[in-house]
Design an enzyme around this catalytic site. Structure first.
Site: not given
Length: 329
Positions: A154, A196, A233, A276, A303, A328
């Site tokens: 990702q 992103e 990630d 990650e 995560d 988060k």
């Protein structure tokens, strides 16, 4: 500390992806004002991404509960919000509504106490350690759900070393970003931007993306793994199919241990700093294995594994599944 709320309201705004989100405004009696926005919930508006229900909760029920009450701490405010919602996951009022109010109150109280927000948060956490700006982490290349379907992983990160100032690290990241664009153009690859902000090139394998990052770092006269480190990630939930990991770098699906060996080879070659979500969220045995194998040399971040869920965090700690968590609100 004392905080008495005079005004609280919320409205719908659009984020950088044109998706609606909540902006909450909290004004204390002394005029101190906090403004905060959070990710959106779901409704039938904006293709199921509207937030008017949560906004209504803030402007009515939450405002009526909080306005005029003299709270002694942010913790009291948060506890009031949790009890008002009355569900384990804040589903009645909406987690986005509860968090927006909590964050805007935190900012307003910090202003009222004449403290920068980071110092206020450190104070309520009773953190007496020296405070410093963390190293910037640049999301340079997007794949998976954030890309164009070309790469499995990702996010591909660049992390400048913080031996120098933060501004120097920021400049290093910015120049590497521009260099990546030049390299992609030189290779005849697509250099459009992903969901992103990183590039979403049409490369053949995940290894190709790491090679592009390494080339860009070296072209700026930096050493990979020393001056500038790399991170991934993996977001492995998206590549976990029928109990095995499917990536373009291999012609056949990989068992957990085979995929761990693949990631170990990547780390040997590229000296990763961050890894990650390297495995699927319920591959607990694999998480424990990869952390025991690589955790001494890099940061294994949970995560999707932990989703800031207290019960999953407890299990992660007990099983030593990772050595870092992405929190988060």
């Amino acid at each position: 500390m004392s905080a008495k709320l005079k005004t609280l309201y919320a409205r719908e705004i659009l984020n950088s992806r044109a998706i609606p989100t909540i902006e909450a405004v909290a004004i204390l009696e002394d005029g101190s004002t906090g403004v905060s926005s959070v990710p959106s919930g779901a409704s039938v508006r904006h293709l199921g991404k509207g937030v008017l229900t949560a906004i209504s909760h803030i402007n009515t029920e939450i405002a009526q509960k909080l306005i005029g009450v003299d709270y002694g701490s942010l913790a009291e405010i948060d506890e009031t919000l949790i009890k008002l919602d009355g569900t384990p996951n804040k589903s009645r009022l909406g987690a986005n509504a509860v968090i927006a109010v909590s964050m805007s109150m935190a900012k307003a109280i910090a202003i009222s106490t004449k403290m920068p927000l980071y110092r206020y948060v450190a104070a309520i956490a009773q953190n007496n350690q020296p405070l410093f700006i963390p190293a910037p982490l640049f999301n340079m290349i997007n794949g998976g759900k954030h890309g164009a379907g070309n790469l499995d992983f990702q996010e591909f990160h660049v992390i400048p070393n913080m031996r120098h100032s933060y501004s120097a690290a920021l400049e290093t990241g910015a120049t590497i970003y521009q260099t990546i664009k030049k390299i992609l153009i030189r290779r005849g690859a697509i250099h459009s931007v992903g969901d992103e902000g990183g590039f979403a090139p049409n490369l053949f394998t995940n290894l190709d993306a790491l090679e592009v990052l390494s080339e860009a770092i070296k072209e700026q006269n930096h050493q990979v793994g020393s001056d500038v480190e790399l991170g991934l990630d993996v977001a492995a939930n998206t590549i976990y199919k029928d109990g095995r990991y499917v990536i373009k770098d291999r012609s056949s699906p990989l068992e957990t241990m085979e995929f761990i060996d693949y990631l170990k080879d990547l780390n040997t070659q590229y000296h990763l700093r961050i890894l990650e979500d390297p495995l699927a969220e319920d591959d607990w045995k694999g998480w424990t294995t990869i952390t025991s194998t690589l955790g001494a040399t890099l940061t294994v971040v949970g995560d999707d594994l932990l989703v800031t869920n207290p019960e999953r965090v407890k299990k992660g700690i007990a099983e030593k599944a990772c050595n870092s968590i992405l929190i988060k609100p």
